[in-house]
Enzyme design. Sequence first.
Site, PDB file in Angstrom:
ATOM      1  N   ILE A   1       0.971  -5.422  -6.331  1.00  0.00           N
ATOM      2  CA  ILE A   1       0.581  -6.830  -5.631  1.00  0.00           C
ATOM      3  C   ILE A   1      -0.272  -5.930  -5.273  1.00  0.00           C
ATOM      4  O   ILE A   1       0.188  -4.534  -4.193  1.00  0.00           O
ATOM      5  CB  ILE A   1       1.663  -7.164  -5.488  1.00  0.00           C
TER       6      ILE A   1
ATOM      7  N   ASP B   1      -1.778  -6.773  -1.236  1.00  0.00           N
ATOM      8  CA  ASP B   1      -1.537  -8.024  -0.310  1.00  0.00           C
ATOM      9  C   ASP B   1      -2.918  -7.460   0.446  1.00  0.00           C
ATOM     10  O   ASP B   1      -4.589  -7.824   0.402  1.00  0.00           O
ATOM     11  CB  ASP B   1      -0.346  -7.916   0.579  1.00  0.00           C
TER      12      ASP B   1
ATOM     13  N   ASP C   1      10.510  -7.543  -4.895  1.00  0.00           N
ATOM     14  CA  ASP C   1      11.968  -7.176  -4.330  1.00  0.00           C
ATOM     15  C   ASP C   1      11.288  -8.109  -2.783  1.00  0.00           C
ATOM     16  O   ASP C   1      10.445  -8.307  -2.338  1.00  0.00           O
ATOM     17  CB  ASP C   1      11.763  -6.586  -4.195  1.00  0.00           C
TER      18      ASP C   1
HETATM   19  P1  IMP Z   1       0.023  -3.853   1.405  1.00  0.00           P
HETATM   20  O1  IMP Z   1      -0.277  -2.576   1.328  1.00  0.00           O
HETATM   21  O2  IMP Z   1      -0.395  -5.190   2.490  1.00  0.00           O
HETATM   22  O3  IMP Z   1      -1.664  -4.017   0.133  1.00  0.00           O
HETATM   23  O4  IMP Z   1       0.974  -4.266   0.520  1.00  0.00           O
HETATM   24  C1  IMP Z   1       1.244  -4.029  -0.973  1.00  0.00           C
HETATM   25  C2  IMP Z   1       3.255  -3.263  -0.701  1.00  0.00           C
HETATM   26  O5  IMP Z   1       3.015  -4.781   0.014  1.00  0.00           O
HETATM   27  C3  IMP Z   1       3.066  -3.797  -2.658  1.00  0.00           C
HETATM   28  O6  IMP Z   1       2.728  -2.939  -2.728  1.00  0.00           O
HETATM   29  C4  IMP Z   1       4.666  -4.993  -1.837  1.00  0.00           C
HETATM   30  O7  IMP Z   1       5.223  -3.849  -2.257  1.00  0.00           O
HETATM   31  C5  IMP Z   1       4.657  -5.074  -0.663  1.00  0.00           C
HETATM   32  N1  IMP Z   1       4.315  -6.125  -0.920  1.00  0.00           N
HETATM   33  C6  IMP Z   1       3.292  -7.714  -0.089  1.00  0.00           C
HETATM   34  N2  IMP Z   1       3.751  -8.995  -0.576  1.00  0.00           N
HETATM   35  C7  IMP Z   1       4.374  -8.977  -1.174  1.00  0.00           C
HETATM   36  C8  IMP Z   1       5.184 -10.055  -1.849  1.00  0.00           C
HETATM   37  O8  IMP Z   1       4.830 -11.135  -1.994  1.00  0.00           O
HETATM   38  N3  IMP Z   1       6.463 -10.024  -2.690  1.00  0.00           N
HETATM   39  C9  IMP Z   1       6.904  -8.602  -2.463  1.00  0.00           C
HETATM   40  N4  IMP Z   1       6.574  -7.620  -1.959  1.00  0.00           N
HETATM   41  C10 IMP Z   1       4.998  -7.529  -1.341  1.00  0.00           C
END
Ligand code: IMP
Length: 177
Positions: free
Chosen positions: A102, A104, A160
């Site tokens: 994902i 985010d 998770d």
């Molecule tokens: P980012 O660096 O904010 O893009 O976050 C990426 C990581 O956060 C992902 O690889 C997930 O491990 C975790 N993550 C972000 N959103 C979710 C969610 O809704 N459910 C579970 N894990 C999430």
Amino acid sequence: MKTVMGTVLITEEEIRRRIGEIGRQISKDYAGGAVTLVGILKGSFIFLADVIRAISPEIPVEVDFMAVSSYGDATKTSGTVHIEKDLGISIEGKDVIIVEDIVDSGLTLFHVYNILSARGPRSLHVAALLEKPGNSKYEGTLDYVGFKIPNKFVVGFGLDYAQRYRNLPDIRVLDEI
Ligand code: IMP
Ligand code: MG
């Protein structure tokens, strides 16, 4: 549908169909070449397992994994990631696809992309099962996206909450966490 395990956002069948499409697209895009899939642990392992089997057997496929942990405040523009487990193979001169569960904020992908890009792959693309709206920290292209979802915390299919729920066969929004 409400259950004790949350509300189903994306069903098994929808995921299966979409991953089939992504596999066919990758098979077209890399026809005549080879591809190296780099899964970002842990969340991507189920998505990767299904994507790899949806890629034409005529295409030589390599796979490896990397584990990173985020440091710092995700609201800052920079942040950083620590490599917990690095690749065991060289990606120099190879056609590589980063496989994420994902995206985010996009911070993890921003750093992983830069780290891998510096190793001289011939090409570097990105596949993500899920995309949330606010991925502003990664300004590149998400080449293969399973589903765009609302800004809710989801679990299942490898994702998770506190290391739980990765085994759910679909994607769910937890009712109470
Ligand atoms: P980012 O660096 O904010 O893009 O976050 C990426 C990581 O956060 C992902 O690889 C997930 O491990 C975790 N993550 C972000 N959103 C979710 C969610 O809704 N459910 C579970 N894990 C999430
Ligand atoms: Mg992850």
